[in-house]
Design a protein around this motif. Structure first.
Motif, PDB file in Angstrom:
ATOM      1  N   TYR A  58       0.804  -1.214   0.000  1.00 22.75           N
ATOM      2  CA  TYR A  58       0.000   0.000   0.000  1.00 22.75           C
ATOM      3  C   TYR A  58       0.842   1.272   0.000  1.00 22.75           C
ATOM      4  O   TYR A  58       1.955   1.291   0.518  1.00 22.75           O
ATOM      5  N   THR A  59       0.249   2.326  -0.537  1.00 20.94           N
ATOM      6  CA  THR A  59       0.783   3.659  -0.318  1.00 20.94           C
ATOM      7  C   THR A  59       0.632   3.986   1.168  1.00 20.94           C
ATOM      8  O   THR A  59      -0.412   3.721   1.770  1.00 20.94           O
ATOM      9  N   MET A  60       1.684   4.528   1.745  1.00 21.49           N
ATOM     10  CA  MET A  60       1.671   4.926   3.143  1.00 21.49           C
ATOM     11  C   MET A  60       1.854   6.437   3.217  1.00 21.49           C
ATOM     12  O   MET A  60       2.444   7.048   2.324  1.00 21.49           O
ATOM     13  N   GLY A  61       1.347   7.014   4.283  1.00 19.62           N
ATOM     14  CA  GLY A  61       1.438   8.458   4.400  1.00 19.62           C
ATOM     15  C   GLY A  61       1.590   8.937   5.828  1.00 19.62           C
ATOM     16  O   GLY A  61       1.283   8.215   6.779  1.00 19.62           O
ATOM     17  N   TRP A  62       2.090  10.150   5.936  1.00 22.25           N
ATOM     18  CA  TRP A  62       2.127  10.867   7.206  1.00 22.25           C
ATOM     19  C   TRP A  62       1.248  12.106   7.078  1.00 22.25           C
ATOM     20  O   TRP A  62       1.324  12.823   6.073  1.00 22.25           O
ATOM     21  N   TYR A  63       0.420  12.307   8.079  1.00 22.32           N
ATOM     22  CA  TYR A  63      -0.400  13.502   8.199  1.00 22.32           C
ATOM     23  C   TYR A  63      -0.074  14.153   9.537  1.00 22.32           C
ATOM     24  O   TYR A  63       0.521  13.531  10.412  1.00 22.32           O
ATOM     25  N   ARG A  64      -0.487  15.393   9.684  1.00 18.31           N
ATOM     26  CA  ARG A  64      -0.306  16.067  10.970  1.00 18.31           C
ATOM     27  C   ARG A  64      -1.496  16.962  11.274  1.00 18.31           C
ATOM     28  O   ARG A  64      -2.186  17.411  10.371  1.00 18.31           O
ATOM     29  N   ASP A  88      10.727   0.712   4.683  1.00 20.34           N
ATOM     30  CA  ASP A  88      11.483  -0.529   4.699  1.00 20.34           C
ATOM     31  C   ASP A  88      10.445  -1.647   4.761  1.00 20.34           C
ATOM     32  O   ASP A  88       9.939  -1.972   5.848  1.00 20.34           O
ATOM     33  N   ASN A  89      10.106  -2.213   3.616  1.00 25.14           N
ATOM     34  CA  ASN A  89       9.046  -3.211   3.584  1.00 25.14           C
ATOM     35  C   ASN A  89       9.415  -4.480   4.345  1.00 25.14           C
ATOM     36  O   ASN A  89       8.545  -5.181   4.857  1.00 25.14           O
ATOM     37  N   ALA A  90      10.697  -4.787   4.430  1.00 26.97           N
ATOM     38  CA  ALA A  90      11.125  -5.977   5.172  1.00 26.97           C
ATOM     39  C   ALA A  90      10.797  -5.835   6.654  1.00 26.97           C
ATOM     40  O   ALA A  90      10.597  -6.837   7.352  1.00 26.97           O
ATOM     41  N   LYS A  91      10.749  -4.577   7.124  1.00 27.65           N
ATOM     42  CA  LYS A  91      10.443  -4.313   8.527  1.00 27.65           C
ATOM     43  C   LYS A  91       9.023  -3.783   8.720  1.00 27.65           C
ATOM     44  O   LYS A  91       8.642  -3.441   9.841  1.00 27.65           O
ATOM     45  N   ASN A 125       4.098   2.009  -2.994  1.00 30.69           N
ATOM     46  CA  ASN A 125       4.872   0.776  -2.843  1.00 30.69           C
ATOM     47  C   ASN A 125       6.040   0.741  -3.814  1.00 30.69           C
ATOM     48  O   ASN A 125       6.986  -0.020  -3.620  1.00 30.69           O
ATOM     49  N   GLY A 126       5.997   1.601  -4.842  1.00 29.59           N
ATOM     50  CA  GLY A 126       7.129   1.745  -5.754  1.00 29.59           C
ATOM     51  C   GLY A 126       8.083   2.841  -5.330  1.00 29.59           C
ATOM     52  O   GLY A 126       8.981   3.224  -6.076  1.00 29.59           O
TER      53      GLY A 126
END
Length: 113
Positions: free
Chosen positions: A32-38, A72-75, A53-54
């Motif tokens: 998935y696309t991941m994001g940070w918001y505030r 870091d997808n492995a983690k 994911n790319g």
């Protein structure tokens, strides 16, 4: 139950750096696309940065050149490196996988002299 757990927030002085981490409880988040918001007091939650994911990234204009999102997808972990912090960066920072509706509990970042 899937969880997103943020860490790394704190109190720093203007110009200093912090690195936030977001650990996902399931490896499925690697697709998935991941994001940070505030969200600052009295303001709406706003996008800070996203990473696909790319590893294609997108940033809010207010943080371009200062913040870097990575994964870091492995983690099963997403990071937000924040440099040259300003008082206006003070907010609760949330990690999310936008298309899933999952959010972390947030981590407080305070930039003050």
């Amino acid at each position: 139950q899937v969880q997103l757990v943020e860490s790394g927030g704190g109190l720093v002085q203007p110009g200093e750096s912090l690195r936030l981490s977001c650990a996902a409880s399931a490896s499925i988040f690697s697709i998935y696309t991941m994001g940070w918001y505030r969200q600052a007091p009295g303001k709406q939650r706003e996008l800070v940065a996203t990473i696909t994911n790319g590893r294609r990234t997108n940033y809010a204009d207010s943080v371009k050149g200062r913040f870097t999102i990575s994964r870091d997808n492995a983690k099963n972990t997403v990071y937000l490196q924040m440099n040259s912090l300003k008082p206006e960066d003070t907010a609760v920072y949330y990690c999310t996988a936008p298309s899933t509706g999952y959010w972390g509990q947030g981590t407080q970042v305070t930039v003050s002299s």
